[in-house]
Design a protein around this motif. Structure first.
Motif, mmCIF file in Angstrom:
data_model
loop_
_atom_site.group_PDB
_atom_site.id
_atom_site.type_symbol
_atom_site.label_atom_id
_atom_site.label_comp_id
_atom_site.label_asym_id
_atom_site.label_seq_id
_atom_site.Cartn_x
_atom_site.Cartn_y
_atom_site.Cartn_z
ATOM 1 N N CYS A 1 0.826 -1.216 0.000
ATOM 2 C CA CYS A 1 0.000 0.000 0.000
ATOM 3 C C CYS A 1 0.856 1.260 0.000
ATOM 4 O O CYS A 1 0.514 2.258 -0.655
ATOM 5 C CB CYS A 1 -0.938 -0.007 1.194
ATOM 6 N N ILE B 1 2.074 1.741 -3.477
ATOM 7 C CA ILE B 1 0.992 2.282 -4.309
ATOM 8 C C ILE B 1 0.787 3.766 -4.031
ATOM 9 O O ILE B 1 0.667 4.579 -4.959
ATOM 10 C CB ILE B 1 -0.311 1.502 -4.058
ATOM 11 N N THR C 1 -7.193 1.737 -2.328
ATOM 12 C CA THR C 1 -7.042 0.306 -2.126
ATOM 13 C C THR C 1 -7.217 0.056 -0.632
ATOM 14 O O THR C 1 -7.561 0.965 0.117
ATOM 15 C CB THR C 1 -5.675 -0.211 -2.636
ATOM 16 N N GLU D 1 -8.424 -6.982 -5.527
ATOM 17 C CA GLU D 1 -8.180 -7.016 -6.968
ATOM 18 C C GLU D 1 -8.646 -5.742 -7.656
ATOM 19 O O GLU D 1 -8.061 -5.340 -8.674
ATOM 20 C CB GLU D 1 -8.880 -8.221 -7.586
ATOM 21 N N ASN D 2 -9.690 -5.114 -7.140
ATOM 22 C CA ASN D 2 -10.199 -3.901 -7.773
ATOM 23 C C ASN D 2 -9.144 -2.805 -7.728
ATOM 24 O O ASN D 2 -8.633 -2.457 -6.664
ATOM 25 C CB ASN D 2 -11.484 -3.433 -7.080
ATOM 26 N N HIS D 3 -8.815 -2.263 -8.883
ATOM 27 C CA HIS D 3 -7.789 -1.214 -8.937
ATOM 28 C C HIS D 3 -8.155 -0.154 -9.968
ATOM 29 O O HIS D 3 -7.299 0.382 -10.661
ATOM 30 C CB HIS D 3 -6.425 -1.827 -9.251
ATOM 31 N N MET E 1 -6.292 3.392 -9.362
ATOM 32 C CA MET E 1 -4.836 3.473 -9.616
ATOM 33 C C MET E 1 -4.443 3.033 -11.019
ATOM 34 O O MET E 1 -3.398 3.442 -11.530
ATOM 35 C CB MET E 1 -4.071 2.649 -8.583
ATOM 36 N N ASP F 1 -3.860 -0.106 -14.159
ATOM 37 C CA ASP F 1 -3.136 -1.364 -14.290
ATOM 38 C C ASP F 1 -1.648 -1.244 -13.975
ATOM 39 O O ASP F 1 -1.060 -2.139 -13.363
ATOM 40 C CB ASP F 1 -3.287 -1.923 -15.712
ATOM 41 N N TYR G 1 -0.953 -1.054 -10.193
ATOM 42 C CA TYR G 1 -1.428 -2.295 -9.563
ATOM 43 C C TYR G 1 -0.512 -3.469 -9.894
ATOM 44 O O TYR G 1 -0.108 -4.221 -8.999
ATOM 45 C CB TYR G 1 -2.852 -2.599 -10.024
ATOM 46 N N ASN G 2 -0.185 -3.637 -11.161
ATOM 47 C CA ASN G 2 0.664 -4.765 -11.553
ATOM 48 C C ASN G 2 2.052 -4.656 -10.938
ATOM 49 O O ASN G 2 2.649 -5.674 -10.548
ATOM 50 C CB ASN G 2 0.759 -4.836 -13.078
#
Length: 363
Positions: free
Chosen positions: A165, A168, A281, A322-324, A327, A329, A332-333
């Protein structure tokens, strides 16, 4: 302070309902609708083993509707009621002096297993277990406080999800300022704070950033108004992302993000539903899955009391949703790749200030 016998990750998973026990971490919707101090669910059906058990939990002062670890733990008991037909209930603690009283009441209710939710209940759970050696107890967010054979401690490596986190937040921030709001200072909340801060530092080095982190504690796990006030000040100071590790206080943090048009990071549960446009997130801590699985294993004899179980990313017991959508892809990836490095041991997130200082010195 700990148990005489720790259960390793592999030891915990072996004998559970398959390796996917923590992988299938679907959260139940109900968090208990009663505003009273006690709520129970009963069923006339029996478990597959042909025996119906009674399991009761005692909340900390955050209450069963804290949208955090108390809510998640209650979801785990509700799952036992729905799938196994067990008799489950909770007792809410309005103040710390309620802990011992509520634990005694759960014993009087003839519960087969009694859960204490939160590290603040460690002493009360330890005392209740000593006084009632024939009753099984378990506690969330604390090791077995006495080493007694009728207590099971369940802890989570929250620093691992919080590292993700922090990474992110640093990459997403446009102002290069983010925040952390803790509940009450403790070893457990240290995991959240220093894991988060280390994730920011990792992103700073990897991406050539200079994101700073403002830190403040609410000295509460239930005062949502104070959480909102602290978050408002952080947003006014220039923070555009604020994480909380503060139970019910975090509801106020998320409200502040929504009002300010900024972003919050939830804790324990996926808190995106509280503000879908503003919760970036969440640092998941799957208390519900642990409560469900440990309860079944203790009461069916697959796990003996007297141990401490420590769970992390490699168990799918912590992580991020999983929901992103907010932010995107790319971030998140990249965060998932960071998580993979944590699982492999290439990154070891710090759990306290001493480890954090060592970590930052190594960057």
């Amino acid at each position: 302070m700990g148990a005489s016998d720790n259960v390793s990750r592999r030891g915990f998973l072996r004998g559970a309902a398959g390796i996917g026990a923590f992988g299938a971490a679907a959260f139940l919707a109900g968090c208990g609708e009663s505003s009273s101090s006690n709520n129970s669910s009963n069923s006339n059906s029996s478990s597959d083993a042909g025996k119906k058990y009674k399991v009761e939990m005692v909340t900390d002062t955050g209450g069963v509707n804290d949208q955090s670890f108390n809510s998640s733990s209650w979801q785990g008991l509700q799952k036992l009621q729905d799938e196994e037909g067990w008799d489950v209930s909770y007792l809410e603690s309005k103040q710390e002096s309620d802990y011992a009283t509520n634990l005694d009441k759960a014993v009087d209710d003839e519960a087969n297993l009694i859960w204490g939710i939160g590290f603040a209940m460690a002493d009360a759970v330890g005392n209740a277990a000593k006084a009632n050696p024939d009753v099984q107890f378990a506690i969330i967010d604390n090791v077995n406080p006495t080493g007694g054979s009728n207590i099971t401690g369940v802890t989570f490596r929250a620093q691992e999800s919080c590292f993700m986190c922090g990474y992110i937040a640093a990459r997403f921030s446009k102002s290069a300022m983010v925040g952390f709001i803790g509940g009450i200072t403790s070893d457990v909340i240290d995991q959240f704070e220093y894991g988060y801060r280390a994730g920011i530092d990792y992103a700073n080095k990897e991406q050539g950033l200079n994101v700073q982190c403002e830190v403040q504690y609410a000295d509460s796990f239930s005062d949502s108004a104070k959480g909102k006030s602290i978050a408002n000040k952080m947003f006014s100071d220039g923070c555009d992302v604020v994480i909380h590790a503060a139970g019910g206080v975090g509801v106020g943090v998320i409200d502040a993000a929504k009002d300010a048009g900024k972003y919050a990071i939830g804790a324990d549960l996926d808190q995106g539903h509280l503000a879908p446009e503003n919760v970036l997130t969440s640092a998941l801590k799957k208390c519900n899955v642990a409560v469900d699985d440990v309860s079944k294993r203790l009461l069916t004899g697959d796990l003996e009391g007297g141990s401490s179980i420590d769970l992390g990313l490699s168990d799918d017991a912590v992580g991020i949703p999983e929901n992103h959508d907010i932010m995107g892809d790319e971030i998140y990836n990249a965060a998932i790749e960071v998580g993979d490095k944590i699982k492999s041991g290439d990154i070891v997130p710090p759990a306290n200030k001493e480890q954090y200082d060592q970590y930052t010195a190594s960057l």
